[in-house]
Design a protein around this motif. Structure first.
Motif, mmCIF file in Angstrom:
data_model
loop_
_atom_site.group_PDB
_atom_site.id
_atom_site.type_symbol
_atom_site.label_atom_id
_atom_site.label_comp_id
_atom_site.label_asym_id
_atom_site.label_seq_id
_atom_site.Cartn_x
_atom_site.Cartn_y
_atom_site.Cartn_z
ATOM 1 N N ALA A 171 -66.601 -1.772 31.472
ATOM 2 C CA ALA A 171 -66.485 -0.522 32.223
ATOM 3 C C ALA A 171 -65.220 0.201 31.782
ATOM 4 C CB ALA A 171 -66.444 -0.802 33.724
ATOM 5 N N PHE A 172 -65.353 1.497 31.498
ATOM 6 C CA PHE A 172 -64.158 2.210 31.058
ATOM 7 C C PHE A 172 -64.001 3.544 31.768
ATOM 8 C CE2 PHE A 172 -67.194 3.962 27.930
ATOM 9 C CZ PHE A 172 -66.823 5.298 27.864
ATOM 10 N N ASP A 173 -62.762 4.003 31.784
ATOM 11 C CA ASP A 173 -62.400 5.273 32.398
ATOM 12 C C ASP A 173 -61.150 5.777 31.698
ATOM 13 O OD1 ASP A 173 -63.390 6.584 35.280
ATOM 14 O OD2 ASP A 173 -61.385 7.221 34.681
ATOM 15 N N LEU A 174 -60.855 7.060 31.877
ATOM 16 C CA LEU A 174 -59.669 7.642 31.252
ATOM 17 C C LEU A 174 -58.454 7.601 32.175
ATOM 18 C CD1 LEU A 174 -58.639 9.052 28.689
ATOM 19 C CD2 LEU A 174 -59.366 11.237 29.679
ATOM 20 N N SER A 175 -58.684 7.380 33.466
ATOM 21 C CA SER A 175 -57.601 7.420 34.448
ATOM 22 C C SER A 175 -56.993 6.034 34.655
ATOM 23 C CB SER A 175 -58.127 7.954 35.786
ATOM 24 O OG SER A 175 -57.198 7.724 36.823
ATOM 25 N N ASP A 176 -55.707 5.898 34.362
ATOM 26 C CA ASP A 176 -55.010 4.632 34.609
ATOM 27 C C ASP A 176 -55.055 4.262 36.084
ATOM 28 O OD1 ASP A 176 -54.048 4.040 31.964
ATOM 29 O OD2 ASP A 176 -52.603 5.661 32.188
ATOM 30 N N GLU A 177 -54.901 5.269 36.940
ATOM 31 C CA GLU A 177 -54.855 5.017 38.378
ATOM 32 C C GLU A 177 -56.198 4.509 38.897
ATOM 33 O OE1 GLU A 177 -51.597 7.492 37.126
ATOM 34 O OE2 GLU A 177 -53.755 7.775 36.876
ATOM 35 N N MET A 178 -57.286 5.119 38.445
ATOM 36 C CA MET A 178 -58.610 4.667 38.869
ATOM 37 C C MET A 178 -58.887 3.253 38.358
ATOM 38 S SD MET A 178 -59.957 7.257 40.617
ATOM 39 C CE MET A 178 -61.652 7.811 40.509
ATOM 40 N N LEU A 179 -58.529 2.996 37.115
ATOM 41 C CA LEU A 179 -58.752 1.672 36.537
ATOM 42 C C LEU A 179 -57.953 0.600 37.266
ATOM 43 C CD1 LEU A 179 -58.766 2.511 32.727
ATOM 44 C CD2 LEU A 179 -60.686 1.598 34.041
ATOM 45 N N SER A 180 -56.742 0.930 37.681
ATOM 46 C CA SER A 180 -55.914 -0.033 38.403
ATOM 47 C C SER A 180 -56.577 -0.440 39.712
ATOM 48 C CB SER A 180 -54.532 0.570 38.672
ATOM 49 O OG SER A 180 -53.739 -0.313 39.431
ATOM 50 N N ILE A 181 -57.139 0.533 40.422
ATOM 51 C CA ILE A 181 -57.828 0.234 41.677
ATOM 52 C C ILE A 181 -59.069 -0.611 41.409
ATOM 53 C CG2 ILE A 181 -59.112 1.256 43.595
ATOM 54 C CD1 ILE A 181 -57.145 3.640 43.397
ATOM 55 N N ALA A 182 -59.826 -0.250 40.374
ATOM 56 C CA ALA A 182 -61.031 -1.012 40.034
ATOM 57 C C ALA A 182 -60.684 -2.451 39.672
ATOM 58 C CB ALA A 182 -61.761 -0.333 38.875
ATOM 59 N N TYR A 183 -59.624 -2.622 38.896
ATOM 60 C CA TYR A 183 -59.218 -3.960 38.458
ATOM 61 C C TYR A 183 -58.818 -4.828 39.649
ATOM 62 C CZ TYR A 183 -56.628 -7.634 36.051
ATOM 63 O OH TYR A 183 -56.174 -8.853 35.608
ATOM 64 N N ASN A 184 -58.095 -4.239 40.599
ATOM 65 C CA ASN A 184 -57.664 -4.996 41.776
ATOM 66 C C ASN A 184 -58.809 -5.243 42.751
ATOM 67 O OD1 ASN A 184 -54.866 -5.330 41.159
ATOM 68 N ND2 ASN A 184 -54.535 -3.180 41.628
ATOM 69 N N LYS A 185 -59.835 -4.411 42.682
ATOM 70 C CA LYS A 185 -60.984 -4.544 43.576
ATOM 71 C C LYS A 185 -61.943 -5.628 43.101
ATOM 72 C CE LYS A 185 -62.830 -0.678 44.892
ATOM 73 N NZ LYS A 185 -63.563 0.614 44.807
ATOM 74 N N ILE A 186 -62.102 -5.751 41.780
ATOM 75 C CA ILE A 186 -63.118 -6.644 41.214
ATOM 76 C C ILE A 186 -62.438 -7.678 40.323
ATOM 77 C CG2 ILE A 186 -65.199 -6.780 39.801
ATOM 78 C CD1 ILE A 186 -65.697 -3.818 40.521
ATOM 79 N N LYS A 187 -62.532 -8.923 40.704
ATOM 80 C CA LYS A 187 -61.890 -10.004 39.955
ATOM 81 C C LYS A 187 -62.903 -10.881 39.214
ATOM 82 C CE LYS A 187 -57.666 -9.049 41.239
ATOM 83 N NZ LYS A 187 -56.656 -8.580 40.254
ATOM 84 N N ALA A 188 -64.147 -10.422 39.120
ATOM 85 C CA ALA A 188 -65.187 -11.220 38.475
ATOM 86 C C ALA A 188 -64.882 -11.412 36.996
ATOM 87 C CB ALA A 188 -66.545 -10.547 38.653
ATOM 88 N N GLY A 189 -65.188 -12.599 36.496
ATOM 89 C CA GLY A 189 -64.879 -12.926 35.113
ATOM 90 C C GLY A 189 -65.778 -12.263 34.097
ATOM 91 N N ASN A 190 -66.900 -11.690 34.549
ATOM 92 C CA ASN A 190 -67.830 -11.068 33.597
ATOM 93 C C ASN A 190 -67.629 -9.559 33.476
ATOM 94 O OD1 ASN A 190 -68.767 -10.676 36.242
ATOM 95 N ND2 ASN A 190 -70.904 -10.507 35.585
ATOM 96 N N VAL A 191 -66.489 -9.047 33.977
ATOM 97 C CA VAL A 191 -66.199 -7.614 33.917
ATOM 98 C C VAL A 191 -64.925 -7.369 33.116
ATOM 99 C CG1 VAL A 191 -65.733 -5.515 35.225
ATOM 100 C CG2 VAL A 191 -67.271 -7.245 36.163
ATOM 101 N N LYS A 192 -65.008 -6.421 32.192
ATOM 102 C CA LYS A 192 -63.829 -5.966 31.458
ATOM 103 C C LYS A 192 -63.603 -4.492 31.771
ATOM 104 C CE LYS A 192 -65.511 -6.987 27.446
ATOM 105 N NZ LYS A 192 -65.684 -7.137 25.969
ATOM 106 N N PHE A 193 -62.390 -4.154 32.220
ATOM 107 C CA PHE A 193 -62.020 -2.762 32.448
ATOM 108 C C PHE A 193 -61.126 -2.304 31.303
ATOM 109 C CE2 PHE A 193 -62.915 -4.009 36.902
ATOM 110 C CZ PHE A 193 -63.842 -3.020 37.206
ATOM 111 N N ILE A 194 -61.476 -1.169 30.725
ATOM 112 C CA ILE A 194 -60.781 -0.684 29.540
ATOM 113 C C ILE A 194 -60.530 0.811 29.682
ATOM 114 C CG2 ILE A 194 -60.953 -0.361 27.028
ATOM 115 C CD1 ILE A 194 -62.782 -2.822 26.977
ATOM 116 N N LYS A 195 -59.386 1.262 29.189
ATOM 117 C CA LYS A 195 -59.104 2.698 29.180
ATOM 118 C C LYS A 195 -59.621 3.302 27.882
ATOM 119 C CE LYS A 195 -55.514 6.235 29.465
ATOM 120 N NZ LYS A 195 -54.079 6.549 29.613
ATOM 121 N N GLN A 196 -60.594 4.208 28.020
ATOM 122 C CA GLN A 196 -61.093 4.963 26.876
ATOM 123 C C GLN A 196 -61.579 6.319 27.364
ATOM 124 O OE1 GLN A 196 -62.872 3.838 23.386
ATOM 125 N NE2 GLN A 196 -62.693 1.616 23.608
ATOM 126 N N ASP A 197 -61.755 7.209 26.407
ATOM 127 C CA ASP A 197 -62.225 8.566 26.665
ATOM 128 C C ASP A 197 -63.715 8.623 26.335
ATOM 129 O OD1 ASP A 197 -62.793 11.346 26.559
ATOM 130 O OD2 ASP A 197 -60.737 11.800 25.965
#
Length: 240
Positions: A62-88
């Motif tokens: 899962a990717f997004d351009l917003s650091d702030e949104m990604l930070s919330i997503a990362y702290n919300k979901i700790k599942a091992g099968n999810v990768k959060f990445i910053k991209q456009d």
């Protein structure tokens, strides 16, 4: 930058979108896909509200351009099968292919240039396995015209003034929002502007075909309704 301060209150305010209904819709078509869907790419994941619904898949990127949104997503979901990445989304690049690509809640409307939407569709095509699905939605001009109003509301110590302006010439909608967030005895004020562009369905279908997609289905929202004449949100289910 969009969603800098808004990110922290996004989940509190954005309660009208039915993520469960969107997931049921996506899952219906995924269950009928020609391939076994294991790897999912989510474009514009925001705070991870829809990402949470995808956890049954083997691997989610899962990717997004917003650091702030990604930070919330990362702290919300700790599942091992999810990768959060910053991209456009305009030029994302992964060294792998996926079975399903999704982009919900009008993320692609934020792209204001037709040429960049064309690039996104071509890039999605390159990142999909044969038989894979690309499912996304777009707000329509009907939606933006219905938004063309102003209102004031208060939710959980957040007071805000929301104004919408739709320009029918350039097809761009401006969301102008003043927020006042209670912090103790005081309110912290911040302001954000968001721009979205409406795209004619004929144009969207045309550039999807030019990108190489072979099957294109359109629906009026996440209701399985195929009559899109007056749709405020069109959902595209596209197969490579």
């Amino acid at each position: 930058m969009m969603y800098r301060d808004f990110a922290e209150i996004y989940d509190t305010l954005m309660t009208e979108f039915d993520y469960d209904k969107a997931y049921d819709f996506v899952n219906f078509f995924v269950s009928k896909a020609e391939i076994i869907p294991e790897k999912v790419l989510e474009i514009g994941c925001g705070t991870g509200n829809f990402t949470e619904k995808l956890l049954n898949f083997r691997e989610i990127t899962a990717f997004d351009l917003s650091d702030e949104m990604l930070s919330i997503a990362y702290n919300k979901i700790k599942a091992g099968n999810v990768k959060f990445i910053k991209q456009d989304m305009r030029n994302f690049n992964f060294m792998e292919k996926f079975d399903i690509v999704v982009s919900i809640c009008d993320g692609i409307n934020y792209i204001l240039k037709e040429s960049e939407v064309i690039d996104i569709f071509k890039n999605v095509y390159l990142h999909l396995n044969d038989g894979g699905l690309f499912i996304f939605d777009l707000n329509t001009e009907e939606q933006f015209k219905s938004f063309n109003l102003s209102y004031v509301d208060e939710v959980n110590d957040i007071f805000y003034v929301w104004e919408n302006f739709y320009n029918e010439l350039d097809k761009i909608n401006l969301y102008s929002i003043n927020f006042f967030v209670r912090e103790g005895d005081f309110y912290r004020r911040f302001y954000e502007e968001h721009y979205e562009k409406s795209y004619r369905n004929e144009f969207v279908v045309k550039i999807l075909k030019e990108a190489g997609f072979k099957k294109i289905n359109t629906f009026n929202g996440y209701e399985f309704e195929e009559n899109i004449e007056y749709a405020k949100r069109i959902v595209y289910v596209v197969e490579k």
